[in-house]
Design a protein around this motif. Structure first.
Motif, PDB file in Angstrom:
ATOM      1  N   SER A   1      -1.235  11.161  -2.996  1.00 46.83           N
ATOM      2  CA  SER A   1      -0.797  10.179  -1.883  1.00 46.83           C
ATOM      3  C   SER A   1      -0.034   9.139  -2.119  1.00 46.83           C
ATOM      4  CB  SER A   1      -2.146   9.797  -1.507  1.00 46.83           C
ATOM      5  OG  SER A   1      -2.929  10.870  -0.403  1.00 46.83           O
ATOM      6  N   LYS A   2       0.115   8.803  -3.401  1.00 46.84           N
ATOM      7  CA  LYS A   2       0.782   7.471  -3.726  1.00 46.84           C
ATOM      8  C   LYS A   2       2.192   7.286  -3.362  1.00 46.84           C
ATOM      9  CE  LYS A   2      -2.393   5.902  -7.276  1.00 46.84           C
ATOM     10  NZ  LYS A   2      -2.894   5.926  -8.700  1.00 46.84           N
ATOM     11  N   PRO A   3       3.097   8.675  -3.214  1.00 49.67           N
ATOM     12  CA  PRO A   3       4.534   8.257  -2.768  1.00 49.67           C
ATOM     13  C   PRO A   3       4.410   8.276  -1.265  1.00 49.67           C
ATOM     14  CG  PRO A   3       4.431  10.097  -4.400  1.00 49.67           C
ATOM     15  CD  PRO A   3       2.830   9.586  -4.380  1.00 49.67           C
ATOM     16  N   LEU A   4       3.178   8.810  -0.681  1.00 47.41           N
ATOM     17  CA  LEU A   4       3.282   8.828   0.804  1.00 47.41           C
ATOM     18  C   LEU A   4       2.698   7.459   1.212  1.00 47.41           C
ATOM     19  CD1 LEU A   4       1.649  12.257   1.713  1.00 47.41           C
ATOM     20  CD2 LEU A   4       4.040  11.517   1.390  1.00 47.41           C
ATOM     21  N   GLN A   5       1.743   6.815   0.362  1.00 45.55           N
ATOM     22  CA  GLN A   5       1.135   5.315   0.647  1.00 45.55           C
ATOM     23  C   GLN A   5       2.318   4.376   0.680  1.00 45.55           C
ATOM     24  OE1 GLN A   5      -1.781   6.121  -2.173  1.00 45.55           O
ATOM     25  NE2 GLN A   5      -3.604   5.825  -0.541  1.00 45.55           N
ATOM     26  N   ALA A   6       3.267   4.767  -0.155  1.00 46.35           N
ATOM     27  CA  ALA A   6       4.475   3.585  -0.638  1.00 46.35           C
ATOM     28  C   ALA A   6       5.295   3.781   0.471  1.00 46.35           C
ATOM     29  CB  ALA A   6       5.072   4.157  -1.800  1.00 46.35           C
ATOM     30  N   LEU A   7       5.522   4.593   1.623  1.00 48.94           N
ATOM     31  CA  LEU A   7       6.298   4.775   2.734  1.00 48.94           C
ATOM     32  C   LEU A   7       6.219   3.509   3.307  1.00 48.94           C
ATOM     33  CD1 LEU A   7       5.975   8.390   3.917  1.00 48.94           C
ATOM     34  CD2 LEU A   7       8.251   7.341   2.974  1.00 48.94           C
ATOM     35  N   PRO A   8       5.111   2.806   4.103  1.00 48.26           N
ATOM     36  CA  PRO A   8       4.939   1.735   4.838  1.00 48.26           C
ATOM     37  C   PRO A   8       5.788   0.541   3.946  1.00 48.26           C
ATOM     38  CG  PRO A   8       2.965   2.821   5.123  1.00 48.26           C
ATOM     39  CD  PRO A   8       3.558   3.614   3.862  1.00 48.26           C
TER      40      PRO A   8
ATOM     41  N   LEU B   1       8.835  -0.357  -7.527  1.00 49.46           N
ATOM     42  CA  LEU B   1       8.520   0.743  -6.554  1.00 49.46           C
ATOM     43  C   LEU B   1       7.933   1.877  -7.340  1.00 49.46           C
ATOM     44  CD1 LEU B   1       8.609   1.911  -3.705  1.00 49.46           C
ATOM     45  CD2 LEU B   1      10.918   2.402  -4.150  1.00 49.46           C
ATOM     46  N   ALA B   2       8.320   2.321  -8.493  1.00 45.60           N
ATOM     47  CA  ALA B   2       7.646   3.513  -9.362  1.00 45.60           C
ATOM     48  C   ALA B   2       6.104   2.922  -9.618  1.00 45.60           C
ATOM     49  CB  ALA B   2       8.411   3.498 -10.490  1.00 45.60           C
ATOM     50  N   ILE B   3       5.978   1.802  -9.911  1.00 41.16           N
ATOM     51  CA  ILE B   3       4.566   1.322 -10.424  1.00 41.16           C
ATOM     52  C   ILE B   3       3.619   1.377  -9.125  1.00 41.16           C
ATOM     53  CG2 ILE B   3       4.436  -1.094 -10.076  1.00 41.16           C
ATOM     54  CD1 ILE B   3       3.126   0.891 -13.207  1.00 41.16           C
ATOM     55  N   ALA B   4       4.127   1.204  -8.030  1.00 40.01           N
ATOM     56  CA  ALA B   4       3.462   1.143  -6.786  1.00 40.01           C
ATOM     57  C   ALA B   4       2.937   2.682  -6.577  1.00 40.01           C
ATOM     58  CB  ALA B   4       4.199   0.765  -5.594  1.00 40.01           C
ATOM     59  N   CYS B   5       3.801   3.801  -6.979  1.00 44.73           N
ATOM     60  CA  CYS B   5       3.547   5.162  -6.890  1.00 44.73           C
ATOM     61  C   CYS B   5       2.753   5.673  -8.249  1.00 44.73           C
ATOM     62  CB  CYS B   5       4.718   5.960  -6.623  1.00 44.73           C
ATOM     63  SG  CYS B   5       5.613   5.539  -5.258  1.00 44.73           S
TER      64      CYS B   5
ATOM     65  N   LYS C   1      -0.443   0.460  -7.014  1.00 41.08           N
ATOM     66  CA  LYS C   1      -0.632   0.719  -5.778  1.00 41.08           C
ATOM     67  C   LYS C   1      -1.204  -0.289  -5.062  1.00 41.08           C
ATOM     68  CE  LYS C   1      -3.951   3.556  -4.308  1.00 41.08           C
ATOM     69  NZ  LYS C   1      -5.031   4.696  -4.222  1.00 41.08           N
ATOM     70  N   HIS C   2      -2.236  -0.915  -5.642  1.00 35.97           N
ATOM     71  CA  HIS C   2      -2.905  -2.091  -4.836  1.00 35.97           C
ATOM     72  C   HIS C   2      -1.753  -3.209  -4.732  1.00 35.97           C
ATOM     73  CE1 HIS C   2      -7.298  -0.902  -4.220  1.00 35.97           C
ATOM     74  NE2 HIS C   2      -6.674   0.067  -4.976  1.00 35.97           N
ATOM     75  N   ALA C   3      -1.220  -3.355  -5.872  1.00 32.11           N
ATOM     76  CA  ALA C   3      -0.077  -4.455  -5.655  1.00 32.11           C
ATOM     77  C   ALA C   3       0.887  -4.405  -4.767  1.00 32.11           C
ATOM     78  CB  ALA C   3       0.604  -4.563  -7.054  1.00 32.11           C
ATOM     79  N   GLY C   4       1.195  -2.771  -4.649  1.00 32.64           N
ATOM     80  CA  GLY C   4       2.218  -2.523  -3.627  1.00 32.64           C
ATOM     81  C   GLY C   4       1.437  -2.811  -2.068  1.00 32.64           C
ATOM     82  N   MET C   5       0.387  -2.511  -1.872  1.00 28.70           N
ATOM     83  CA  MET C   5      -0.243  -2.681  -0.717  1.00 28.70           C
ATOM     84  C   MET C   5      -0.310  -4.329  -0.227  1.00 28.70           C
ATOM     85  SD  MET C   5      -3.289   0.147  -0.709  1.00 28.70           S
ATOM     86  CE  MET C   5      -2.867   1.855  -0.559  1.00 28.70           C
ATOM     87  N   LEU C   6      -0.367  -5.206  -1.387  1.00 32.17           N
ATOM     88  CA  LEU C   6      -0.569  -6.667  -1.228  1.00 32.17           C
ATOM     89  C   LEU C   6       0.880  -7.113  -0.891  1.00 32.17           C
ATOM     90  CD1 LEU C   6      -2.771  -7.887  -4.018  1.00 32.17           C
ATOM     91  CD2 LEU C   6      -2.991  -8.137  -1.754  1.00 32.17           C
ATOM     92  N   ALA C   7       1.908  -6.500  -1.454  1.00 32.88           N
ATOM     93  CA  ALA C   7       3.277  -6.823  -0.976  1.00 32.88           C
ATOM     94  C   ALA C   7       3.500  -6.368   0.414  1.00 32.88           C
ATOM     95  CB  ALA C   7       4.391  -5.889  -2.063  1.00 32.88           C
ATOM     96  N   LEU C   8       2.941  -5.128   0.986  1.00 36.07           N
ATOM     97  CA  LEU C   8       3.107  -4.822   2.400  1.00 36.07           C
ATOM     98  C   LEU C   8       2.468  -6.079   3.094  1.00 36.07           C
ATOM     99  CD1 LEU C   8       3.824  -2.737   4.597  1.00 36.07           C
ATOM    100  CD2 LEU C   8       1.870  -1.555   3.889  1.00 36.07           C
ATOM    101  N   CYS C   9       1.112  -6.498   2.740  1.00 41.49           N
ATOM    102  CA  CYS C   9       0.532  -7.518   3.620  1.00 41.49           C
ATOM    103  C   CYS C   9       1.584  -8.666   3.754  1.00 41.49           C
ATOM    104  CB  CYS C   9      -0.534  -7.797   2.845  1.00 41.49           C
ATOM    105  SG  CYS C   9      -1.906  -6.491   2.949  1.00 41.49           S
TER     106      CYS C   9
END
Length: 304
Positions: free
Chosen positions: A51-58, A71-75, A122-130
């Protein structure tokens, strides 16, 4: 349609004796149509780390400032190399967050800090989204948080169906279940979705951050320019080719070690020859080759 009537059978052999057998279901989708199958394309499972590439869309839609490495490490499901961990640190800094903000646990066999978990990117990317959306950090892993709702919407958008069911993934965020053919469809559409091309470009540019040399996703991206791939727990692997084809493979027993030979067999029916994936050596602790992981020559192919 090219159809392989049975799952791909991958054998683990030692000095000619079969020690284990893995049955792999596979499906390929292009322009919304199934173009090849092996086994049952209706097998349903959770996407897990695929799922990680899809979770990176937002994330990529909220921020246009992410370089390829972040971006790659977020996936990624990273191997805890120095370079991978440093990429996570840079993404956390961009999120104006710290390791303490990561809402995952410790991973067995790795140093006792959350940043070493293979899902920390992935979790760091979610924090960046927040940070980008001005959403609260606390509870970002929970189903009702805007981050997880956005990930749900991204999955439904890519697959063009609602998930079959949701559950908690190994790292604590939400994971979604789909049929294999819907997963392949989602990957076939990823690059054309808003922000998708940016994700695909980053993964293709930095497969060394997405995974490691022991992974089939890394091996496919290195062996076949223009492809992207992401493995998931319990024997799942999803991939997409430069011609708009999406692929999903699932091992019945949840083991991923048969992915490379299974990919070599299945992608050959799509016109891609990957002899370097067809046989994986089995090594002992001395580094000596003592066997191999290979696909059994079986199954009929029908062209329509």
């Amino acid at each position: 349609m090219a159809r392989v009537s049975e799952p791909i059978v991958v054998e683990v052999r030692r000095n000619g004796v079969v020690e284990a057998v893995h049955r792999v279901h596979a499906v390929a989708v292009r322009s919304g149509e199934v173009v090849a199958t092996a086994g049952d394309p209706s097998v349903t499972c959770f996407m897990r780390s695929s799922s990680k590439p899809l979770q990176a869309l937002p994330l990529v839609r909220a921020r246009n400032d992410l370089p390829d490495d972040e971006l790659a490490i977020a996936c990624a499901s990273h191997n805890d190399t120095v370079e991978q961990v440093e990429a996570v640190r840079r993404l956390l800094a961009r999120a104006e967050a710290t390791e303490d903000d990561l809402e995952l646990g410790l991973q067995e066999g790795r140093p006792p800090q959350k940043i070493h978990h293979n899902c920390s990117g992935k979790h760091a990317g979610m924090l960046a989204l927040c940070r980008a959306r001005d959403w609260p950090r606390k509870g970002y892993h929970l189903p009702e948080h805007p981050v997880q709702r956005a990930c749900h919407e991204a999955h439904a958008e890519a697959a063009q169906v609602e998930p079959e069911v949701a559950a908690s993934d190994g790292c604590g965020v939400v994971t979604f279940a789909f049929r294999l053919d819907r997963m392949a469809h989602a990957y076939s559409r990823l690059e054309a979705l808003p922000g998708g091309a940016r994700i695909v470009a980053a993964m293709r540019a930095r497969p060394d951050l997405v995974g490691g040399p022991d992974g089939a996703d890394f091996s496919l991206m290195r062996a076949a320019p223009g492809w992207l791939a992401k493995g998931g727990a319990e024997g799942l692997l999803c991939a997409a080719g430069p011609d708009g084809v999406g692929v999903a493979l699932k091992a019945e027993d949840g083991a991923g070690r048969g992915h490379r030979p299974a990919l070599a067999v299945f992608l050959r029916h799509l016109g891609l020859d990957l002899p370097e994936l067809a046989e994986v050596p089995v090594l002992n602790s001395r580094g000596e080759r003592v066997g191999e992981v290979v696909a059994r020559a079986s199954g009929s192919v029908e062209s329509r």
